[in-house]
Scaffold this active site. Structure first.
Site, PDB file in Angstrom:
ATOM      1  N   TYR A 170       0.884  -1.157   0.000  1.00 24.47           N
ATOM      2  CA  TYR A 170       0.000   0.000   0.000  1.00 24.47           C
ATOM      3  C   TYR A 170       0.924   1.210   0.000  1.00 24.47           C
ATOM      4  CZ  TYR A 170      -4.051  -2.788   1.612  1.00 24.47           C
ATOM      5  OH  TYR A 170      -5.076  -3.688   1.731  1.00 24.47           O
ATOM      6  N   ASP A 199      -6.867  -1.404  -5.771  1.00 23.29           N
ATOM      7  CA  ASP A 199      -8.326  -1.357  -5.657  1.00 23.29           C
ATOM      8  C   ASP A 199      -8.795  -0.775  -4.332  1.00 23.29           C
ATOM      9  OD1 ASP A 199      -7.481  -3.508  -4.108  1.00 23.29           O
ATOM     10  OD2 ASP A 199      -9.284  -4.691  -4.505  1.00 23.29           O
ATOM     11  N   HIS A 293     -10.658  -7.403  -3.351  1.00 18.06           N
ATOM     12  CA  HIS A 293     -10.391  -7.305  -1.914  1.00 18.06           C
ATOM     13  C   HIS A 293     -11.326  -8.209  -1.118  1.00 18.06           C
ATOM     14  CE1 HIS A 293      -7.325  -4.401  -0.538  1.00 18.06           C
ATOM     15  NE2 HIS A 293      -7.762  -4.663   0.677  1.00 18.06           N
TER      16      HIS A 293
END
Length: 426
Positions: A170, A199, A293
């Site tokens: 991230y 996403d 996710h």
């Protein structure tokens, strides 16, 4: 009678006991592991099992697999061994099933991602370590290296006896922090590639997680964040994910490449349309990871197996140019088989390995072994014994074909209306 002011108050009574966790040897399917997870503490269960808003995508990930049928071939000699071996980003693995990035493993077991890593090494499968893991990447690698049962990394060209692991990133709003993480991962010498999550520029609304107050001592050391509670609830994903940079765009792939040793493979995790798959290939990534996710980001986004069908229909050349990974809703060996038939190189499991982690390293191993056994059985019953023999003709997708877009274009197939700028006359 009033208490003395010097008297120590009695502690509150303990909460009523939850359901008993069944012995590991009694669990014979992924569903058994999911049921056993009901014994988790309330916050742990809410965090792991929750999904965005109405959980429609979470459910669709599973039901779409169920809607796709198999077309078995008979009178094939399937008496020999089944070969599940394949490669991910140039590294050999013993099975196409891998551990998707998961967060905060110590909520489930004190060894967290270290136990996950040891189990993956013993099985010879890949692990993708999340930026939101409960341990620094170096600690996880040290735990794997100290394991007494490492799997030989046949076909691997680096990393000693370790099956290479991958690092999920991230991007931090403070890019320097991400650059330091990437440098640390490269220095370990066993990281086979970086999976950039695309996403989740912001965290989805996971209502079950928000409703249960968080333990504010929970930390994610690589991300540098800790749990908290506020007026919106106690969502671990939302509060601990506030460092994520929502400005990341296609141009930042060049920045990512500059942060990595030359030749380091890059995969984009979270591709959900043919249009983005084509753009990712044109941008020069090494793999695309079809993922929503686990339904935890954007509810009513497409089920991931349907995205594989969309790629097959709209941009089949993608499968010839990059590896394609997929996760979301995988609960049976038949699910893995179907994804592989539709072009996936490897299939990830996220929630499932955390349910396995309920029993420590041994539980993770058993969870994956069950899926491997089911995959082998499915292959034999469909008349094949090697992954090279899998193809879309072994599936009947008619029940879901009407849900698959017919073009990689951004336009709607018939609704061509566009909103006029505010202030313009009708």
């Amino acid at each position: 009678m009033p208490e003395s002011p010097n008297r120590v108050a009695s502690p509150p009574p303990p909460p009523p006991p939850g359901p008993l966790k069944p012995p590991l040897h009694t669990l014979i399917s992924s569903h058994d592991f999911a049921a056993a997870a009901s014994a988790f503490p309330a916050k742990t269960y809410a965090f792991i099992s929750s999904a965005a808003t109405d959980c429609l995508t979470h459910r669709a990930n599973t039901t779409a697999y169920a809607a796709i049928g198999l077309r078995p071939r008979v009178l094939r000699d399937v008496s020999g061994p089944v070969d599940l071996g394949t490669s991910m980003l140039g590294r050999h693995v013993r099975s196409p099933i891998f551990c998707s990035p998961t967060s905060l493993g110590t909520l489930v077991h004190p060894d967290g991602e270290c136990a996950l890593g040891r189990a993956c090494q013993a099985l010879g499968i890949a692990q993708v370590v999340s930026t939101s893991a409960s341990f620094p990447l170096g600690d996880i690698v040290d735990a794997i290296r100290s394991s007494s049962t490492p799997a030989p990394a046949a076909g691997s060209d680096s990393g000693g006896d370790m099956i290479p692991i991958f690092f999920q990133l991230y991007v931090d709003k403070d890019r320097a922090k991400s650059e330091r993480l990437l440098a640390a991962a490269a220095a370990l010498g066993c990281v086979g590639g970086v999976f950039l999550t695309v996403d989740a520029p912001v965290m989805g609304k996971r209502e079950a997680d928000e409703r249960v107050r968080a333990d504010e001592s929970v930390r994610a050391p690589m991300a540098g964040t800790r749990a908290g509670n506020d007026g919106g609830g106690g969502g671990l994903g939302r509060i601990m994910g506030q460092y994520v940079d929502a400005s990341v765009a296609w141009a930042d792939l060049a920045w990512l490449r500059r942060c990595l040793p030359p030749g380091t493979p890059v995969a984009l995790k979270g591709v959900q349309t043919a249009a983005d798959a084509v753009r990712a290939v044109d941008a020069g990534v090494d793999a695309i990871f079809v993922s929503n996710h686990g339904g935890r980001s954007l509810d009513t986004a497409p089920a991931t197996i349907l995205v594989l069908l969309e790629l097959q229909r709209c941009c089949p050349h993608v499968f010839d140019r990059v590896q394609v990974f997929v996760d979301g809703g995988v609960a049976r060996g038949t699910d893995v088989f179907k994804a592989l038939c539709l072009g996936a190189t490897a299939v990830g499991v996220g929630r499932g390995v955390l349910y396995g982690l309920n029993y420590g390293e041994e539980g993770v191993r058993r969870y994956i072994e069950i899926l491997n056994e089911e995959l082998e059985t499915t292959m034999r019953l469909c008349g094949v014994t090697s992954l090279d023999e899998l193809h879309p003709g072994l599936l009947n997708t008619r029940a879901v074909d009407h849900l698959v877009p017919e073009s990689a274009a951004d336009d709607h197939p018939y609704a061509k209306w566009r909103r006029k700028p505010q202030g313009s006359k009708l």
